[in-house]
Design a protein around this motif. Sequence first.
Motif, PDB file in Angstrom:
ATOM      1  N   GLN A   1      13.312   9.627 -26.046  1.00  0.00           N
ATOM      2  CA  GLN A   1      12.080  10.352 -26.203  1.00  0.00           C
ATOM      3  C   GLN A   1      10.949   9.433 -25.492  1.00  0.00           C
ATOM      4  N   LEU A   2      11.022   8.199 -25.377  1.00  0.00           N
ATOM      5  CA  LEU A   2       9.961   7.465 -24.730  1.00  0.00           C
ATOM      6  C   LEU A   2       9.933   7.381 -23.075  1.00  0.00           C
ATOM      7  N   PHE A   3      11.270   7.578 -22.447  1.00  0.00           N
ATOM      8  CA  PHE A   3      11.445   7.371 -21.055  1.00  0.00           C
ATOM      9  C   PHE A   3      10.833   8.670 -20.262  1.00  0.00           C
ATOM     10  N   PRO A   4      10.816   9.975 -21.101  1.00  0.00           N
ATOM     11  CA  PRO A   4      10.228  11.152 -20.343  1.00  0.00           C
ATOM     12  C   PRO A   4       8.723  10.980 -20.358  1.00  0.00           C
ATOM     13  N   ILE A   5       8.280  10.306 -21.448  1.00  0.00           N
ATOM     14  CA  ILE A   5       6.704  10.077 -21.422  1.00  0.00           C
ATOM     15  C   ILE A   5       6.347   8.741 -20.563  1.00  0.00           C
ATOM     16  N   LEU A   6       7.058   7.956 -20.351  1.00  0.00           N
ATOM     17  CA  LEU A   6       6.587   6.941 -19.481  1.00  0.00           C
ATOM     18  C   LEU A   6       7.084   7.772 -17.900  1.00  0.00           C
ATOM     19  N   GLY A   7       7.810   8.239 -17.568  1.00  0.00           N
ATOM     20  CA  GLY A   7       7.971   9.165 -16.344  1.00  0.00           C
ATOM     21  C   GLY A   7       6.726   9.651 -16.075  1.00  0.00           C
ATOM     22  N   ARG A   8       6.226  10.663 -17.168  1.00  0.00           N
ATOM     23  CA  ARG A   8       5.153  11.566 -16.588  1.00  0.00           C
ATOM     24  C   ARG A   8       3.698  10.664 -16.514  1.00  0.00           C
ATOM     25  N   PHE A   9       3.809   9.487 -17.161  1.00  0.00           N
ATOM     26  CA  PHE A   9       2.507   8.705 -16.857  1.00  0.00           C
ATOM     27  C   PHE A   9       3.011   8.104 -15.462  1.00  0.00           C
ATOM     28  N   VAL A  10       3.951   7.493 -15.106  1.00  0.00           N
ATOM     29  CA  VAL A  10       4.086   6.871 -13.854  1.00  0.00           C
ATOM     30  C   VAL A  10       4.078   7.814 -12.627  1.00  0.00           C
ATOM     31  N   ALA A  11       4.730   9.034 -12.995  1.00  0.00           N
ATOM     32  CA  ALA A  11       4.494  10.197 -11.753  1.00  0.00           C
ATOM     33  C   ALA A  11       3.033  10.475 -11.484  1.00  0.00           C
ATOM     34  N   THR A  12       2.246  10.583 -12.804  1.00  0.00           N
ATOM     35  CA  THR A  12       0.934  11.229 -12.489  1.00  0.00           C
ATOM     36  C   THR A  12      -0.037   9.780 -11.824  1.00  0.00           C
ATOM     37  N   LEU A  13       0.397   8.888 -12.199  1.00  0.00           N
ATOM     38  CA  LEU A  13      -0.450   7.658 -11.556  1.00  0.00           C
ATOM     39  C   LEU A  13      -0.095   7.453 -10.050  1.00  0.00           C
ATOM     40  N   VAL A  14       1.183   7.295  -9.654  1.00  0.00           N
ATOM     41  CA  VAL A  14       1.630   7.169  -8.336  1.00  0.00           C
ATOM     42  C   VAL A  14       1.393   8.522  -7.628  1.00  0.00           C
ATOM     43  N   GLY A  15       1.704   9.473  -8.063  1.00  0.00           N
ATOM     44  CA  GLY A  15       1.549  10.815  -7.180  1.00  0.00           C
ATOM     45  C   GLY A  15      -0.050  11.096  -7.241  1.00  0.00           C
ATOM     46  N   GLY A  16      -1.020  10.859  -8.103  1.00  0.00           N
ATOM     47  CA  GLY A  16      -2.252  10.948  -8.227  1.00  0.00           C
ATOM     48  C   GLY A  16      -3.069   9.937  -7.211  1.00  0.00           C
ATOM     49  N   TRP A  17      -2.520   8.685  -7.262  1.00  0.00           N
ATOM     50  CA  TRP A  17      -2.838   7.717  -6.183  1.00  0.00           C
ATOM     51  C   TRP A  17      -2.761   8.014  -4.752  1.00  0.00           C
ATOM     52  N   PHE A  18      -1.485   8.831  -4.422  1.00  0.00           N
ATOM     53  CA  PHE A  18      -1.052   9.331  -3.081  1.00  0.00           C
ATOM     54  C   PHE A  18      -1.911  10.275  -2.936  1.00  0.00           C
ATOM     55  N   ALA A  19      -2.265  11.324  -3.850  1.00  0.00           N
ATOM     56  CA  ALA A  19      -3.151  12.603  -3.526  1.00  0.00           C
ATOM     57  C   ALA A  19      -4.570  12.106  -2.988  1.00  0.00           C
ATOM     58  N   ILE A  20      -5.191  11.144  -3.959  1.00  0.00           N
ATOM     59  CA  ILE A  20      -6.160  10.642  -3.569  1.00  0.00           C
ATOM     60  C   ILE A  20      -6.407   9.946  -2.087  1.00  0.00           C
ATOM     61  N   LYS A  21      -5.572   9.144  -1.697  1.00  0.00           N
ATOM     62  CA  LYS A  21      -5.474   8.436  -0.437  1.00  0.00           C
ATOM     63  C   LYS A  21      -5.108   9.279   0.649  1.00  0.00           C
ATOM     64  N   ILE A  22      -4.792  10.530   0.463  1.00  0.00           N
ATOM     65  CA  ILE A  22      -4.440  11.463   1.616  1.00  0.00           C
ATOM     66  C   ILE A  22      -5.305  12.285   1.698  1.00  0.00           C
ATOM     67  N   SER A  23      -6.137  12.798   0.644  1.00  0.00           N
ATOM     68  CA  SER A  23      -7.031  13.867   0.654  1.00  0.00           C
ATOM     69  C   SER A  23      -8.469  13.079   0.834  1.00  0.00           C
ATOM     70  N   ARG A  24      -8.517  11.944   0.446  1.00  0.00           N
ATOM     71  CA  ARG A  24      -9.786  11.221   0.343  1.00  0.00           C
ATOM     72  C   ARG A  24     -10.851  11.655  -0.780  1.00  0.00           C
TER      73      ARG A  24
END
Length: 130
Positions: A51-74
């Motif tokens: 039950q914890l790994f999907p929660i961890l996955g969503r956190f990591v995915a949003t953190l890294v995906g969000g970081w890339f989205a900001i870096k690309i889009s500015r």
Amino acid sequence: MIRTLGGAAAGIAIAIVLMMVVEGVGNQLFPPPAIDLNNPNAPAALPLANQLFPILGRFVATLVGGWFAIKISRLEWTAWVVAVSVLVGELTDYLLGQHQAWVMAAGIIAPILGALIAQKLCRRSTRASA
């Protein structure tokens, strides 16, 4: 406009891949028991690690995906596009199966925290380079 859309799309794509990777690693480390997938109460019966790994996955995915989205889009708000995409998928999962209340609460908080931290990391790296 193209940079904004591209950043958001790249962030979402990265988030999807990372969610699958983290959950896959979790399932390799802690193989889930055999459950009846037709039983809507099955997710609530999973062991804690599963039950914890999907929660961890969503956190990591949003953190890294969000970081890339900001870096690309500015644009900082594109991290929220990634977070909302993750949340929509997550809420759909919650509607399809019976989860414990703490799993649902943590699962909703995880992408929100991921987007906030992604924004803070991008602000910090922008200030350091200026």
